[in-house]
Design a protein around this motif. Structure first.
Motif, PDB file in Angstrom:
ATOM      1  N   ALA A  30       0.811  -1.213   0.000  1.00 54.67           N
ATOM      2  CA  ALA A  30       0.000   0.000   0.000  1.00 54.67           C
ATOM      3  C   ALA A  30       0.845   1.264   0.000  1.00 54.67           C
ATOM      4  N   LEU A  31       2.127   1.123   0.299  1.00 52.44           N
ATOM      5  CA  LEU A  31       3.020   2.277   0.370  1.00 52.44           C
ATOM      6  C   LEU A  31       3.665   2.557  -0.981  1.00 52.44           C
ATOM      7  N   THR A  32       3.870   3.828  -1.273  1.00 58.66           N
ATOM      8  CA  THR A  32       4.630   4.215  -2.456  1.00 58.66           C
ATOM      9  C   THR A  32       6.085   4.436  -2.053  1.00 58.66           C
ATOM     10  N   PRO A  33       7.006   4.466  -3.005  1.00 56.50           N
ATOM     11  CA  PRO A  33       8.396   4.774  -2.664  1.00 56.50           C
ATOM     12  C   PRO A  33       8.542   6.099  -1.914  1.00 56.50           C
ATOM     13  N   ASP A  34       7.780   7.110  -2.308  1.00 57.56           N
ATOM     14  CA  ASP A  34       7.871   8.399  -1.620  1.00 57.56           C
ATOM     15  C   ASP A  34       7.402   8.299  -0.173  1.00 57.56           C
ATOM     16  N   HIS A  35       6.341   7.508   0.072  1.00 57.87           N
ATOM     17  CA  HIS A  35       5.891   7.302   1.452  1.00 57.87           C
ATOM     18  C   HIS A  35       7.025   6.714   2.294  1.00 57.87           C
ATOM     19  N   ILE A  36       7.676   5.711   1.741  1.00 60.00           N
ATOM     20  CA  ILE A  36       8.723   5.002   2.480  1.00 60.00           C
ATOM     21  C   ILE A  36       9.881   5.933   2.804  1.00 60.00           C
ATOM     22  N   ILE A  37      10.274   6.770   1.858  1.00 57.10           N
ATOM     23  CA  ILE A  37      11.360   7.716   2.107  1.00 57.10           C
ATOM     24  C   ILE A  37      10.962   8.711   3.190  1.00 57.10           C
ATOM     25  N   GLU A  38       9.711   9.192   3.172  1.00 51.94           N
ATOM     26  CA  GLU A  38       9.259  10.104   4.217  1.00 51.94           C
ATOM     27  C   GLU A  38       9.268   9.423   5.577  1.00 51.94           C
TER      28      GLU A  38
END
Length: 248
Positions: free
Chosen positions: A54-62
């Motif tokens: 459910a997470l995007t790469p940008d979510h994970i970096i944040e």
């Protein structure tokens, strides 16, 4: 270990405290603010496949950035490693793979405030991306579903100093040669020596950029995943003095 429902806005109090990771109408800001890589009970201690997906790469970096801020503030999560071990025993769904240096002062999982099952971790002196590392990254992303590749260099790196000094020592010689392109590519007007901390750190940043280039050119598999938006390849520098991770 107790759940902190005041800081995890994605928990569902009507469903036994289990987390909801992504619902219609939930903003990215809310997701990042409320989501942690590990929750507080054994059922939600490690990422599940659906949660990770459910997470995007940008979510994970944040989330990584938020974890580093907790680390710097001395407000890290209370990690229940036994619960995380139990939750991940049947399968693992890490969100990212981190390539970092072997330096004892720069353990990525700790400085990003993550637990068991959250990330794949590759460590080698000078955070170089050789063929074995590329193969490991391909497994992490193309096979296991990780969505972020993070290359993390750090200040005062001994491997960088060795490359600057052209150290010759057994198998270390060929490893340091992998860093030489970063030494040569670093534009710097001051003293280009290993005794100049500013130059050492400048080369370390160049070495992160170089490693990212090696990943993209050395692995068509990873380059294709990035071009499709399925993964993100990012670079960062960790300052061993103040504990801050700066994303490049």
């Amino acid at each position: 270990m107790e759940n902190d429902t005041s800081t995890n806005v994605l928990q569902d109090p009507e469903n036994g405290g289990r987390r909801r990771w992504l619902k219609a109408g939930v903003s990215v800001a809310t997701l990042v603010a409320g989501t942690q890589f590990a929750a507080g009970n054994s059922q939600a201690a490690a990422l599940t496949e659906s949660q990770r997906n459910a997470l995007t790469p940008d979510h994970i970096i944040e989330m990584m950035k938020a974890g580093n801020e907790r680390f710097r503030a001395g407000k890290m999560k209370q990690q229940d490693y036994l619960a995380q071990k139990r939750a991940s025993a049947a399968g693992q769904y890490p969100a990212a793979i981190i390539l970092s240096c072997i330096d004892s002062r720069a353990p990525a999982e700790i400085i990003l405030d993550m637990g068991i099952g959250d990330t794949f971790n590759a460590r080698v002196a000078g955070n170089i991306a050789n063929q074995d590392i590329l193969g490991s990254m391909e497994f992490a992303c193309a096979v296991a579903g990780a969505k972020v590749i993070l290359v993390m260099g750090h200040t005062a790196c001994g491997a960088i100093k060795g490359a600057i000094d052209n150290v010759q020592l057994g198998n270390l010689t060929s490893l340091l040669q992998e860093i030489q392109p970063a030494v040569e590519a670093t534009t710097y007007s001051g003293a280009r020596t290993s005794k100049n901390e500013e130059f050492v750190d400048a080369v370390a940043r160049s070495n992160v950029v170089h490693a990212i280039s090696v990943i993209r050119t050395g692995s068509p598999i990873l380059a294709d995943l990035e071009n499709k938006g399925q993964i993100k390849i990012a670079g960062s520098m960790y300052d061993i003095r103040n504990g801050k991770v700066t994303f490049l």
